[in-house]
Design a protein around this motif. Structure first.
Motif, PDB file in Angstrom:
ATOM      1  N   PRO A  13      -4.445  -3.616  -2.997  1.00 43.95           N
ATOM      2  CA  PRO A  13      -3.352  -2.658  -3.228  1.00 43.95           C
ATOM      3  C   PRO A  13      -2.429  -3.065  -4.379  1.00 43.95           C
ATOM      4  O   PRO A  13      -1.591  -2.271  -4.794  1.00 43.95           O
ATOM      5  N   LYS A  43      -3.532   2.041  -5.499  1.00 41.95           N
ATOM      6  CA  LYS A  43      -2.805   2.493  -4.313  1.00 41.95           C
ATOM      7  C   LYS A  43      -3.308   3.862  -3.856  1.00 41.95           C
ATOM      8  O   LYS A  43      -2.739   4.905  -4.205  1.00 41.95           O
ATOM      9  N   GLU A  67       0.821  -1.218   0.000  1.00 46.37           N
ATOM     10  CA  GLU A  67       0.000   0.000   0.000  1.00 46.37           C
ATOM     11  C   GLU A  67       0.854   1.267   0.000  1.00 46.37           C
ATOM     12  O   GLU A  67       0.338   2.356  -0.227  1.00 46.37           O
TER      13      GLU A  67
END
Ligand SMILES: *Cc1c(COP(=O)(O)O)cnc(C)c1O
Length: 389
Positions: A185, A189, A70
């Motif tokens: 993710p 993002k 992430e």
């Protein structure tokens, strides 16, 4: 290291047993070498495990992997996605605060905002993804958080994260919280655009094989630290076993998502070519109203396809019953392809009008496209479209 490698090579420190694969740390508590170490760990002067409600080597490894993916500074793991979503509100908000949420959110999150939080003096206002300009009008003096899912379930509407994060120039103290479960993710993002925290049901694609429940929140270190106080003292911790399993699952997340996405695109194309289908929604299908945004914001289109079958509810039921390989379930993000009828199951508590607002019609069917051979998936769906006519 590139992210695929980090998901495989991030590992809890090896023990004196020189194990290859990470062991399962089934221990509720941890011991201190001496009284001084115990004091220093409790005082936060040195890092160390105390008790598995706070941290455990397996949950720490899982969190590190998700943070790497992430681009987050820190994270916390939870027993389920809803425990994570709940803590992302309850750990950061107080009585008198206000939340602005985009309308199409997960059913239990909707219940939190509309039924439970008002009991504790936290109120909320919905805005429509179709009319994002309404966002600013919904912001009040006491608004502390903006919450959304993109793409939404099951309508697959997108919110432009770059546009959304510009609001922070005017309202720097509002926390932007994105449930990134649908995209994962690997594909999207939010933190790169300036989103403060992401929340997840790890039960879906992170596990990807329909075995365990789990959740995670990741983002800015100061916010995670504030939430840490909440979870230490309320106890929604992820179990070591689930963390061990989910961390292993993350090793294969990129290859699984690549296949989910390529299969889903082919299912969407096959559905669009069928005369039995009114409309198909898939973010990376050129006919999606936000196709350009989807191409910018999502690396691939994800594993979910939603379509409206001709003939409404009765036809939708006949279609589901005619499927042979594809299973009927309300879950998603599994290696097995799953079909759902949102109007009669996951979204049955909403009125027909409320469903229409978020793009759910009597004939809407959501397909969570799995990892079976694409020919088998398309054949099963095509046959059921024929049989149900
Ligand atoms: C499933 C889901 C949740 C809840 O997660 P659980 O692990 O089932 O508690 C929250 N948000 C979204 C978008 C989901 O799909």
């Amino acid at each position: 290291m590139k992210e695929e490698s980090k998901l495989i090579r991030t590992q809890a420190a090896r023990s004196q047993n020189r194990e290859h694969s990470v062991p399962l740390y089934l221990t509720s508590s941890f011991i201190f070498d001496d009284a001084e170490q115990g004091r220093a760990i409790f005082a936060d002067e040195i890092q160390g495990n105390i008790y598995s409600r706070y941290s455990n080597p397996n949950t720490t490894e899982f969190i590190e992997k998700v943070c790497a993916l992430e681009g987050a500074e820190a994270g916390l793991a939870f027993s389920s996605g809803m425990a994570a979503v709940f803590a992302s509100f309850a750990g950061l908000l107080k009585s008198g605060d206000h939340v602005v949420a985009f309308r199409s959110i997960f059913g239990s999150t909707h219940q939190l905002l509309t039924t439970l939080f008002p009991r504790w003096g936290i109120t909320s206002t919905y805005v429509d993804a179709a009319n994002p300009e309404g966002l600013e009008a919904a912001i009040q003096e006491n608004t502390k958080m903006i919450f959304l899912e993109t793409p939404s379930n099951p309508g697959l509407e997108l919110v432009d994260l770059e546009w959304l994060c510009k609001i922070k120039e005017k309202y720097p103290n509002i926390i932007i919280n994105v449930d990134n479960c649908f995209a994962t993710p690997y594909l999207q993002k939010p933190i790169a655009y300036g989103v403060d925290i992401v929340s997840h049901s790890a039960t879906k694609y992170m596990d990807g094989q329909g075995r365990v429940l789990g959740g995670i929140v990741a983002g800015k270190a100061d916010l995670i630290k504030e939430m840490m106080f909440f979870i230490r003292h309320t106890g929604p911790a992820m179990s070591a076993f689930n963390a061990w399993l989910l961390s292993k699952s993350l090793e294969t997340l990129p290859v699984r998502m690549d296949r989910h996405c390529s299969n889903a695109l082919k299912v969407a194309e096959a559905l669009e070519a069928s005369a039995e289908v009114e409309v198909v929604r898939y973010p990376h299908l050129p006919s999606h109203p936000q196709y350009d945004l989807a191409k910018r914001q999502m690396k691939q289109g994800g594993g979910i396809v939603t379509f409206v079958i001709k003939g409404g509810f009765e036809r939708a039921k006949r279609f589901l019953d005619a499927l042979e390989m594809v299973l009927i379930s309300s879950n998603l993000g599994d290696s097995r392809t799953i079909a759902t009828h949102p109007a009669s199951t996951t979204h049955s508590k909403l009125s027909e009008e409320e469903r229409k607002q978020i793009g759910i019609f009597p004939g809407s069917i959501r397909i969570s496209v799995g990892l079976e051979n694409i020919d088998d998936i398309v054949e099963d769906i095509s046959k059921a479209l024929e049989v149900s006519r």
